[in-house]
Design a protein around this motif. Structure first.
Motif, short mmCIF file in Angstrom:
data_model
loop_
_atom_site.label_atom_id
_atom_site.label_comp_id
_atom_site.label_asym_id
_atom_site.label_seq_id
_atom_site.Cartn_x
_atom_site.Cartn_y
_atom_site.Cartn_z
N ALA A 1 3.52 88.20 65.05
CA ALA A 1 4.04 88.32 66.41
C ALA A 1 5.52 88.69 66.41
O ALA A 1 5.98 89.39 67.31
N LYS A 2 6.27 88.23 65.41
CA LYS A 2 7.69 88.55 65.32
C LYS A 2 7.93 89.98 64.88
O LYS A 2 8.94 90.59 65.25
N GLN A 3 7.04 90.52 64.06
CA GLN A 3 7.16 91.90 63.58
C GLN A 3 5.79 92.59 63.68
O GLN A 3 5.15 92.88 62.66
N PRO A 4 5.34 92.83 64.92
CA PRO A 4 4.01 93.42 65.08
C PRO A 4 3.99 94.89 64.67
O PRO A 4 4.87 95.67 65.03
N ARG A 5 3.01 95.23 63.86
CA ARG A 5 2.80 96.62 63.47
C ARG A 5 1.36 96.76 63.00
O ARG A 5 0.74 95.79 62.56
N ARG A 6 0.85 97.97 63.10
CA ARG A 6 -0.52 98.24 62.65
C ARG A 6 -0.55 98.15 61.13
O ARG A 6 0.26 98.76 60.45
N ARG A 7 -1.48 97.34 60.63
CA ARG A 7 -1.57 97.17 59.17
C ARG A 7 -2.88 96.49 58.80
O ARG A 7 -3.60 95.98 59.66
N ALA A 8 -3.15 96.48 57.50
CA ALA A 8 -4.29 95.73 56.99
C ALA A 8 -3.88 94.28 56.84
O ALA A 8 -2.72 93.97 56.59
N MET A 9 -4.84 93.38 56.99
CA MET A 9 -4.56 91.95 56.79
C MET A 9 -4.52 91.67 55.29
O MET A 9 -5.32 92.22 54.53
N GLY A 10 -3.59 90.83 54.89
CA GLY A 10 -3.49 90.44 53.49
C GLY A 10 -2.57 91.35 52.71
O GLY A 10 -2.03 92.32 53.22
N SER A 11 -2.42 91.03 51.43
CA SER A 11 -1.52 91.79 50.57
C SER A 11 -2.21 92.96 49.90
O SER A 11 -1.57 93.80 49.30
N GLY A 12 -3.53 93.00 49.97
CA GLY A 12 -4.28 94.06 49.33
C GLY A 12 -4.88 93.64 48.00
O GLY A 12 -5.74 94.32 47.46
N THR A 13 -4.42 92.52 47.46
CA THR A 13 -4.95 92.06 46.17
C THR A 13 -5.86 90.85 46.32
O THR A 13 -6.62 90.55 45.41
N GLU A 14 -5.76 90.15 47.43
CA GLU A 14 -6.60 88.97 47.61
C GLU A 14 -7.85 89.29 48.41
O GLU A 14 -7.91 90.30 49.11
N VAL A 15 -8.84 88.42 48.28
CA VAL A 15 -10.06 88.57 49.05
C VAL A 15 -9.88 87.77 50.34
O VAL A 15 -9.56 86.58 50.30
N ILE A 16 -10.05 88.42 51.48
CA ILE A 16 -9.98 87.75 52.78
C ILE A 16 -11.39 87.27 53.11
O ILE A 16 -12.36 88.02 52.96
N VAL A 17 -11.50 86.03 53.55
CA VAL A 17 -12.82 85.49 53.90
C VAL A 17 -12.81 84.94 55.32
O VAL A 17 -11.80 84.47 55.82
N ALA A 18 -13.97 85.03 55.93
CA ALA A 18 -14.22 84.41 57.23
C ALA A 18 -15.37 83.43 57.02
O ALA A 18 -16.03 83.45 55.98
N VAL A 19 -15.59 82.59 58.02
CA VAL A 19 -16.64 81.58 57.90
C VAL A 19 -17.73 81.84 58.94
O VAL A 19 -17.45 81.95 60.13
N HIS A 20 -18.96 81.93 58.46
CA HIS A 20 -20.12 82.04 59.32
C HIS A 20 -20.36 80.67 59.97
O HIS A 20 -19.92 79.65 59.45
N ARG A 21 -21.05 80.66 61.07
CA ARG A 21 -21.36 79.41 61.77
C ARG A 21 -22.04 78.39 60.84
O ARG A 21 -21.83 77.19 60.97
N ASN A 22 -22.83 78.88 59.89
CA ASN A 22 -23.54 77.99 58.97
C ASN A 22 -22.66 77.50 57.81
O ASN A 22 -23.13 76.80 56.93
N GLY A 23 -21.37 77.89 57.81
CA GLY A 23 -20.44 77.41 56.79
C GLY A 23 -20.26 78.33 55.60
O GLY A 23 -19.36 78.11 54.79
N ILE A 24 -21.08 79.34 55.47
CA ILE A 24 -20.97 80.28 54.35
C ILE A 24 -19.75 81.16 54.56
O ILE A 24 -19.51 81.68 55.65
N GLN A 25 -18.96 81.35 53.49
CA GLN A 25 -17.78 82.22 53.56
C GLN A 25 -18.22 83.67 53.30
O GLN A 25 -18.99 83.93 52.37
N ILE A 26 -17.69 84.56 54.14
CA ILE A 26 -18.04 85.98 54.08
C ILE A 26 -16.78 86.78 53.77
O ILE A 26 -15.79 86.67 54.50
N PRO A 27 -16.79 87.60 52.70
CA PRO A 27 -15.62 88.45 52.45
C PRO A 27 -15.53 89.53 53.54
O PRO A 27 -16.54 90.11 53.93
N ILE A 28 -14.31 89.77 54.03
CA ILE A 28 -14.09 90.77 55.08
C ILE A 28 -12.86 91.61 54.76
O ILE A 28 -12.00 91.21 53.99
N VAL A 29 -12.80 92.77 55.40
CA VAL A 29 -11.62 93.61 55.41
C VAL A 29 -11.20 93.70 56.87
O VAL A 29 -12.05 93.91 57.75
#
Length: 161
Positions: free
Chosen positions: A111-139
């Motif tokens: 919010a302090k430095q908003p700009r269009r970009r990819a989330m993360g540093s590019g080297t880590e795996v970003i994960v989200a959580v499904h309702r059932n608790g399983i982690q899902i890799p996302i971009v």
């Protein structure tokens, strides 16, 4: 013309027209809310044209910080929810519990430095959580948008599962 600039241009023109009437403020408030809603819909539609899995969350400090303002039905289903279940809820519902504090800090920094970009540093795996608790890799691609005077972020996602 960028949608938020368009809203401001229209608002200035309307206020000039209504300046001498007693109902100007009430009419203006209602019209501005509709224009801002249309501006958010436009930005969201633009993001969704790239990815069917997208959401808009408020990233400005306040009562709505981190809450989902819009989400596509496809995106909600990817995580085991309906669109209605996630709209208005914290984006943290989709993030592993151990990452909640870090994610809030990342949103505040974005919010302090908003700009269009990819989330993360590019080297880590970003994960989200499904309702059932399983982690899902996302971009995730992040795009800042102003909705009225509040900063939001469009997150366009691709699941890697």
């Amino acid at each position: 013309m960028e949608s938020s600039k368009w809203v401001e241009w229209i608002s200035t023109a309307i206020m000039a027209i209504l300046a001498n009437t007693g109902i100007a403020a009430a009419i203006w408030w209602h019209l501005k809310q509709r224009l801002l809603s249309k501006a958010m819909d436009f930005e969201f539609d633009r993001a969704v044209s790239v990815s069917q899995c997208a959401l808009i969350a408020c990233i400005e400090q306040g009562d709505n910080f981190g809450k989902i303002a819009h989400i596509t039905p496809v995106c909600a289903a990817e995580f085991g929810y309906t669109q209605a279940e996630l709209t208005g809820e914290p984006v943290l519902w989709l993030i592993p519990i151990e990452l909640h504090a870090a994610h809030d800090a990342h949103m505040a920094a974005f919010a302090k430095q908003p700009r269009r970009r990819a989330m993360g540093s590019g080297t880590e795996v970003i994960v989200a959580v499904h309702r059932n608790g399983i982690q899902i890799p996302i971009v995730v691609a992040l795009t800042p948008v102003l909705v009225g005077e509040k900063l939001h972020c469009v997150a366009s996602m691709l699941t890697m599962a």
